[in-house]
Design a protein around this motif. Structure first.
Motif, PDB file in Angstrom:
ATOM      1  N   ALA A  44      36.004 -19.283 120.064  1.00 32.88           N
ATOM      2  CA  ALA A  44      37.358 -18.831 119.742  1.00 32.88           C
ATOM      3  C   ALA A  44      37.435 -18.143 118.386  1.00 32.88           C
ATOM      4  O   ALA A  44      38.273 -17.261 118.179  1.00 32.88           O
ATOM      5  CB  ALA A  44      38.314 -20.021 119.763  1.00 32.88           C
ATOM      6  N   THR A  45      36.547 -18.525 117.464  1.00 29.69           N
ATOM      7  CA  THR A  45      36.614 -17.971 116.110  1.00 29.69           C
ATOM      8  C   THR A  45      36.430 -16.464 116.069  1.00 29.69           C
ATOM      9  O   THR A  45      37.256 -15.738 115.493  1.00 29.69           O
ATOM     10  CB  THR A  45      35.590 -18.667 115.206  1.00 29.69           C
ATOM     11  OG1 THR A  45      35.835 -20.076 115.202  1.00 29.69           O
ATOM     12  CG2 THR A  45      35.669 -18.129 113.791  1.00 29.69           C
ATOM     13  N   PRO A  46      35.350 -15.880 116.663  1.00 30.03           N
ATOM     14  CA  PRO A  46      35.228 -14.417 116.617  1.00 30.03           C
ATOM     15  C   PRO A  46      36.315 -13.699 117.380  1.00 30.03           C
ATOM     16  O   PRO A  46      36.687 -12.575 117.033  1.00 30.03           O
ATOM     17  CB  PRO A  46      33.835 -14.170 117.236  1.00 30.03           C
ATOM     18  CG  PRO A  46      33.530 -15.386 118.012  1.00 30.03           C
ATOM     19  CD  PRO A  46      34.188 -16.507 117.295  1.00 30.03           C
ATOM     20  N   VAL A  47      36.841 -14.330 118.453  1.00 36.23           N
ATOM     21  CA  VAL A  47      37.939 -13.716 119.178  1.00 36.23           C
ATOM     22  C   VAL A  47      39.172 -13.598 118.283  1.00 36.23           C
ATOM     23  O   VAL A  47      39.848 -12.559 118.241  1.00 36.23           O
ATOM     24  CB  VAL A  47      38.270 -14.528 120.453  1.00 36.23           C
ATOM     25  CG1 VAL A  47      39.512 -13.973 121.126  1.00 36.23           C
ATOM     26  CG2 VAL A  47      37.083 -14.516 121.406  1.00 36.23           C
ATOM     27  N   ALA A  48      39.464 -14.670 117.534  1.00 36.31           N
ATOM     28  CA  ALA A  48      40.599 -14.647 116.597  1.00 36.31           C
ATOM     29  C   ALA A  48      40.379 -13.606 115.502  1.00 36.31           C
ATOM     30  O   ALA A  48      41.314 -12.894 115.112  1.00 36.31           O
ATOM     31  CB  ALA A  48      40.813 -16.026 115.992  1.00 36.31           C
ATOM     32  N   LEU A  49      39.148 -13.499 115.018  1.00 37.90           N
ATOM     33  CA  LEU A  49      38.834 -12.491 114.005  1.00 37.90           C
ATOM     34  C   LEU A  49      39.011 -11.093 114.536  1.00 37.90           C
ATOM     35  O   LEU A  49      39.519 -10.199 113.852  1.00 37.90           O
ATOM     36  CB  LEU A  49      37.408 -12.693 113.496  1.00 37.90           C
ATOM     37  CG  LEU A  49      37.150 -13.900 112.604  1.00 37.90           C
ATOM     38  CD1 LEU A  49      35.655 -14.060 112.308  1.00 37.90           C
ATOM     39  CD2 LEU A  49      37.919 -13.757 111.291  1.00 37.90           C
ATOM     40  N   ALA A  50      38.587 -10.865 115.781  1.00 39.45           N
ATOM     41  CA  ALA A  50      38.737  -9.547 116.381  1.00 39.45           C
ATOM     42  C   ALA A  50      40.195  -9.153 116.503  1.00 39.45           C
ATOM     43  O   ALA A  50      40.582  -8.017 116.238  1.00 39.45           O
ATOM     44  CB  ALA A  50      38.065  -9.525 117.758  1.00 39.45           C
ATOM     45  N   VAL A  51      41.038 -10.120 116.884  1.00 38.90           N
ATOM     46  CA  VAL A  51      42.463  -9.843 117.003  1.00 38.90           C
ATOM     47  C   VAL A  51      43.058  -9.561 115.622  1.00 38.90           C
ATOM     48  O   VAL A  51      43.892  -8.658 115.448  1.00 38.90           O
ATOM     49  CB  VAL A  51      43.180 -11.025 117.685  1.00 38.90           C
ATOM     50  CG1 VAL A  51      44.689 -10.839 117.637  1.00 38.90           C
ATOM     51  CG2 VAL A  51      42.692 -11.182 119.122  1.00 38.90           C
ATOM     52  N   ALA A  52      42.622 -10.332 114.612  1.00 42.96           N
ATOM     53  CA  ALA A  52      43.154 -10.141 113.268  1.00 42.96           C
ATOM     54  C   ALA A  52      42.760  -8.800 112.684  1.00 42.96           C
ATOM     55  O   ALA A  52      43.526  -8.157 111.962  1.00 42.96           O
ATOM     56  CB  ALA A  52      42.673 -11.277 112.362  1.00 42.96           C
ATOM     57  N   VAL A  53      41.523  -8.358 112.980  1.00 41.80           N
ATOM     58  CA  VAL A  53      41.056  -7.075 112.468  1.00 41.80           C
ATOM     59  C   VAL A  53      41.730  -5.937 113.217  1.00 41.80           C
ATOM     60  O   VAL A  53      42.115  -4.947 112.656  1.00 41.80           O
ATOM     61  CB  VAL A  53      39.523  -6.971 112.594  1.00 41.80           C
ATOM     62  CG1 VAL A  53      39.051  -5.565 112.230  1.00 41.80           C
ATOM     63  CG2 VAL A  53      38.843  -7.991 111.708  1.00 41.80           C
TER      64      VAL A  53
END
Length: 344
Positions: A335-344
């Motif tokens: 879930a962490t990289p998915v959240a980062l991708a959305v934030a970026v």
């Protein structure tokens, strides 16, 4: 998020590699390495690996000392690698990285396979005669330190060298094409960072989803098995010249125009070149322009040091405090990289 969406759109609509690249081979190899590197780092050296070391040694201090091996070696080689990328053949440097990566893969795989057996044997000996503790012992600790040191040097050198070749291989006459390629590279990396924990999730579920060293070894092993594939790809890069300064490109363009029978107006080209040169000169004279590289370096250093003191221990925190299972920790890592991708 717009950059990520643009990169995904380009992947589906126009293919991964646009026309006009200096070296399509290097661009394709760099994209593949981004995916494989993210998979290896999340499967073999992610939160499950930190938990694996905690189960081996039994305390946070030992985990921190072991994790520092890759960080210190990467830091110690950062300056030599930066100089080598500019001075030495980068394809030769990547082939050297391939050999180093094979050593890192072999020593790392050997460590995760032998770890449970070594601990079990020493625990049995401790129970029988009371002379040994149940820890992994000095020989295994040295093996693990060596594998982590190899990994730190391999990952740092490979990332720096392949990124330099990627930058010199992308299209030089289209800013939009370069931006799309970097967006594509970022998109693929985030996708791989999310897929790696899914592989670990499947492995842990198949092995009972318990914090047992034997099951964790099987979850970590696929990451080390992917490293030889990375090493194989490193041998196929081709050497390209560094991206020329714009002034040199203008001179070449003017000479080409004068020598061409189909040439247009050299006066127009000279006027355009002069205007761009003046604009660049004004940009470099802006207050603080010279400090930008050092500010970026400081920000990267602070981020890396802070992440090394915190991120590596997030998995242990959720495991020991909130009693996450291996599958739960893998889902969190996904879930962490998915959240980062959305934030970026």
């Amino acid at each position: 998020a717009s950059g990520m969406a643009r990169g995904a759109k380009r992947c589906t609509a126009a293919g991964l590699v646009p026309p006009g690249c200096v070296s399509e081979r290097n661009v394709r190899l760099s994209l593949a390495l981004s995916v494989l590197g993210a998979l290896v780092s999340t499967i073999a050296h992610g939160h499950l690996f930190t938990a694996f070391m905690f189960e081996l040694f039994g305390d946070n201090r030992s985990v921190g000392l072991m994790e520092s091996a890759s960080g210190f070696t990467a830091l110690a080689t950062a300056l030599p690698v930066g100089l080598a990328v500019d001075k030495v053949s980068r394809t030769r440097l990547l082939r050297l990285c391939a050999l180093l990566g094979l050593l890192a893969a072999f020593s790392g795989a050997l460590a995760v396979v032998l770890g449970p057996r070594v601990v079990a044997q020493r625990a049995a000996a401790a129970a029988s005669d009371g002379m040994l503790d149940g820890g992994p012992g000095r020989a295994f600790t040295i093996l693990l330190l060596i594998s982590l040191a190899f990994w730190g040097i391999f990952f740092n050198t490979t990332s720096s060298t392949s990124l330099a070749l990627f930058a010199d291989s992308v299209p030089r006459n289209s800013r939009q094409a370069r931006q799309d390629l970097y967006a594509t590279k970022s998109t693929l990396t985030f996708v791989a960072l999310a897929l790696g924990p899914i592989v670990a999730l499947i492995s842990t579920v198949l092995r009972g989803n318990e914090w047992r060293l034997e099951g964790m070894s099987y979850a970590l092993l696929p990451g080390f098995l992917l490293m030889p594939v990375m090493c194989f790809l490193l041998t196929f890069f081709e050497e390209v010249g560094p991206n020329q300064p714009l002034a040199e490109l203008r001179v070449g363009l003017l000479d080409e125009n004068r020598n061409s029978s189909r040439g247009g107006s050299a006066t127009d080209l000279e006027a355009a070149a002069k205007a761009v040169a003046e604009a660049e000169s004004d940009l470099l004279r802006q207050p603080g322009a010279a400090a930008v590289p050092y500010l970026l370096l400081a920000a990267e250093l602070i981020t890396s040091v802070g992440a090394g003191m915190t991120v590596k221990f997030f998995g242990l925190w959720f495991k020991n405090v909130f009693k996450f299972t291996p599958a739960g920790l893998s889902l969190l890592s996904c879930a962490t990289p998915v959240a980062l991708a959305v934030a970026v």
